[in-house]
Scaffold this active site. Structure first.
Site, PDB file in Angstrom:
ATOM      1  N   LYS A 116       0.804  -1.219   0.000  1.00 31.15           N
ATOM      2  CA  LYS A 116       0.000   0.000   0.000  1.00 31.15           C
ATOM      3  C   LYS A 116       0.840   1.273   0.000  1.00 31.15           C
ATOM      4  CE  LYS A 116      -4.161  -1.985   2.059  1.00 31.15           C
ATOM      5  NZ  LYS A 116      -3.830  -3.358   1.702  1.00 31.15           N
ATOM      6  N   GLU A 200      -2.862   6.246   8.214  1.00 25.24           N
ATOM      7  CA  GLU A 200      -3.683   7.181   7.453  1.00 25.24           C
ATOM      8  C   GLU A 200      -4.510   8.023   8.412  1.00 25.24           C
ATOM      9  OE1 GLU A 200      -6.287   5.088   4.876  1.00 25.24           O
ATOM     10  OE2 GLU A 200      -4.758   4.641   3.379  1.00 25.24           O
ATOM     11  N   HIS A 235     -14.328  -3.168   9.533  1.00 24.80           N
ATOM     12  CA  HIS A 235     -13.692  -2.977   8.228  1.00 24.80           C
ATOM     13  C   HIS A 235     -13.987  -4.097   7.245  1.00 24.80           C
ATOM     14  CE1 HIS A 235     -11.617   0.387  10.050  1.00 24.80           C
ATOM     15  NE2 HIS A 235     -11.128  -0.412  10.978  1.00 24.80           N
ATOM     16  N   ARG A 297      -7.598  -8.017  -8.450  1.00 28.61           N
ATOM     17  CA  ARG A 297      -8.328  -9.281  -8.580  1.00 28.61           C
ATOM     18  C   ARG A 297      -9.811  -8.961  -8.747  1.00 28.61           C
ATOM     19  NH1 ARG A 297     -10.769  -9.035  -3.688  1.00 28.61           N
ATOM     20  NH2 ARG A 297      -9.576  -8.323  -1.887  1.00 28.61           N
TER      21      ARG A 297
END
Length: 642
Positions: A116, A200, A235, A297
């Protein structure tokens, strides 16, 4: 065109791929572990190969065995589905090196987007806006703590190699950061073999918006519009829809164009998803939407995109992998109506969403909607894999109609005795704020117990249970329903019931009956119209399975008398399911306070913290970190403080 295909996956996605391949005339090969020997995908494939023991790390995650299975069966191509090895660049390279077709993006594209931090740096270079945060290589806890303090709380810790909500924690204050970081790193290492994280800024009014992109080997890249995946728990996505509510044409154009730029930046081929986080405090605006990550994907929620575009994304994958150009140009794609998907999990919302395992004695999906599933009635739900039983998908002319259709489908889903989140889904879909599209990623957490099914049976449920037993009685099927006299409602007696097996209750004389709901005895008085009651019920061992808006429970003949067996004493915390102890936070003799975390159990790829039921002392602690435990085994016993 590919003539034979091995699906390197299991469950509903394996069955989904098999369906399209079969329709295209492609021969299919399944792989399976010990636990999946009788699985639906094994039954549906033209050929199946055993690849190892039940744990995924010994079967579905062993790339060499999967490639060997493809070679042994003459399969030309491998489709990885999602999860497992689907975003493993080394596996993709090994497939290609073996002379097989890889149904997925180039290994370099997977690698570019797999980490990421590196992906965000690449997106910045491509002019795609990203969320503020820390992407550095320095992973020392003190450095990460300092960066989090500088970003400002709340902050989100995310596994660099993560996905599916694993290895992710929201931290509200500096005091919570160290514990959350340690837990996140453990989960990331367990799930991905990589404990590195990034940070983040946590958006306070977030919407999770993602765009389906598709590229081919001829330089073409298109988008198939957006999906809204804001309804999440821990999440993990729960309900998804397409298009995103409140998305105007200008904002859609901006976000979809950014998604295409992102895909082109990594020379993308195949199906992929660009995920964005939107600050929806003032509605969806192009200047308040930031790139989060790319999933290289097919996504779990791809059916909602298929429903609004009329495109079979798996067919596109197989055609592109065969060297064909994209079947449609951007101007040929459009949005038609509204689609929604709910993920049906084997878990008990009334018990903190603990995973539920066992045999599906009853599995009756609603026949009115699209079901994507990898199980069947009689199949076994084990603790080895993700607990998703099925995806329930609807398509309608409007969001209101789609919401109503999906709510009805969740309520009509009849499963027993495995517990599911169907009643929770029904309550979420029936919620006035959801119906009005007042949603964000905190929707479920903010609603709290409002969305949970009752922990104890309601009076209406008890009446349904009694009526269901009586209905079965009058169908001539054996039951053990007994009438109950008022003078027998006191202390237990050796034989307090009138009659014997097969006694029929005469409602005109005595409508007062006793019934056990999930093992607990209740006495109720049926209304005079009980004979006309409409109850969704099926006969099962020891009684009748009753369905109430997706909540299934056992109605059985009530027995009053001495009970056998012993229950765990106060303060004894037992394993709610089989699993592995990932952390032990106390020692024997330690003083603990109510709610303090004592041990952490990992099962079905999730961590479950067990906490002290009251203030006291740790009297027994028979487990250690790393150890395996069985369901019902003692993990820790706390003696109550005097």
């Amino acid at each position: 065109m590919i003539q034979s295909l091995l699906i390197a996956n299991r469950g509903e996605i394996a069955c989904r791929i098999l369906r399209t391949a079969r329709a295209m005339g492609i021969r299919t090969v399944a792989v399976y572990s010990d636990a999946d020997a009788n699985a639906l995908h094994v039954r549906q494939a033209d050929e199946a190969v055993h690849i190892g023991p039940s744990p995924a790390r010994e079967s579905y995650l062993v790339g060499e065995r999967i490639i060997a299975a493809a070679k042994a069966t003459g399969a030309e191509a491998i489709h990885p589905g999602y999860g497992f090895l689907s975003e493993n660049a080394e596996f993709a390279e090994a497939v290609l090196a073996a002379g097989l077709v890889w149904v997925g993006p180039k290994p370099d594209s997977i690698r570019a987007m797999g980490l990421k931090d590196a992906a965000k740096a690449r997106m910045i270079a491509a002019g795609v806006p990203v969320t503020p945060g820390y992407l550095g290589e320095d992973q020392r806890p003190e450095r990460l703590q300092a960066e989090a303090d500088a970003i400002g709380y709340p902050v989100l810790i995310k596994a660099v190699a993560g996905g599916g909500g694993k290895g992710m924690r929201r931290v509200e204050s500096a005091a919570e950061f160290a514990d959350a970081l340690a837990s996140c790193k453990r989960e990331a290492a367990s799930s991905f073999g990589d404990d590195r994280v990034l940070l983040e800024k946590y958006i306070l009014s977030p919407r999770h918006i993602e765009v389906q992109v598709f590229g081919d080997g001829h330089g073409n890249v298109v988008h198939l519009f957006e999906r809204d995946c804001s309804l999440q728990r821990r999440h993990q996505k729960v309900i998804e829809e397409a298009p995103a509510p409140g998305m105007d044409a200008e904002t859609r154009e901006a976000i979809c164009a950014a998604a295409v730029r992102a895909a082109k930046a990594v020379d993308y081929v195949g199906a992929g998803t660009i995920e964005f986080i939107a600050d929806a405090g003032e509605g969806l605006r192009a200047d308040r939407i930031w790139f989060m990550e790319m999933n290289t994907r097919l996504q779990v929620e791809h059916p909602v995109t298929e429903e609004i575009t009329g495109v079979d994304l798996v067919e596109w994958q197989l055609r592109v992998a065969s060297g064909e150009p994209l079947p449609k140009r951007q101007e040929e794609l459009s949005i038609n109506g509204w689609a929604m998907e709910a993920r049906l999990y084997a878990e008990d919302p009334a018990k903190g969403f603990l995973p539920s395992v066992g045999r599906l004695e009853i599995f009756r999906p609603s026949p009115e909607v699209r079901y994507e599933t990898g199980v069947y009635e009689g199949a076994e739900i084990t603790g080895f894999y993700d607990p998703m039983i099925a995806k329930i998908v609807v398509h309608a002319e409007s969001r209101v109609e789609a919401c109503e259709a999906l709510a009805q489908a969740c309520a009509a889903t009849d499963i027993f005795p495995v517990k599911t989140n169907a009643p929770f889904l029904w309550r979420a879909l029936d919620d006035a704020d959801f119906r009005a599209a007042h949603i964000n990623t905190g929707f479920i957490a903010e609603k709290g117990d409002v969305l949970l099914p009752p922990a104890e049976p309601t009076d209406d449920m008890i009446k349904q249970a009694a009526a269901a037993l009586i209905v079965q009685e009058y169908r001539g099927e054996p039951t053990m329903l007994h009438g109950c006299d008022d003078d027998l409602l006191g202390a237990p007696q050796p034989n307090p019931w009138r009659g014997a097996l097969g006694l029929r209750v005469n409602a005109a004389q005595n409508r007062r009956v006793a019934v056990a709901v999930d093992g607990k005895v209740h006495v109720t008085e049926l209304p005079a119209s009980w004979r006309t009651a409409t109850v969704i019920a099926e006969p099962v061992t020891d009684g009748v399975a009753v369905n109430d808006d997706g909540l299934s429970f056992l109605a059985s003949p009530a027995r009053v008398g001495p009970t056998s067996g012993t229950a765990a004493g106060d303060g004894a915390l037992l394993a709610p399911m089989p699993g592995r102890i990932t952390a032990v936070d106390v020692a024997p003799g330690a003083q603990v306070t109510k709610g303090q975390r004592l041990v952490t159990l990992e099962a079905m790829k999730m961590e479950h913290a067990l906490t002290a039921p009251f203030d006291g002392t740790v009297a027994e602690l028979p487990v250690t970190a790393g150890g395996q435990v069985t369901e019902g085994s003692l993990l820790v016993r706390v003696e109550k403080a005097a």
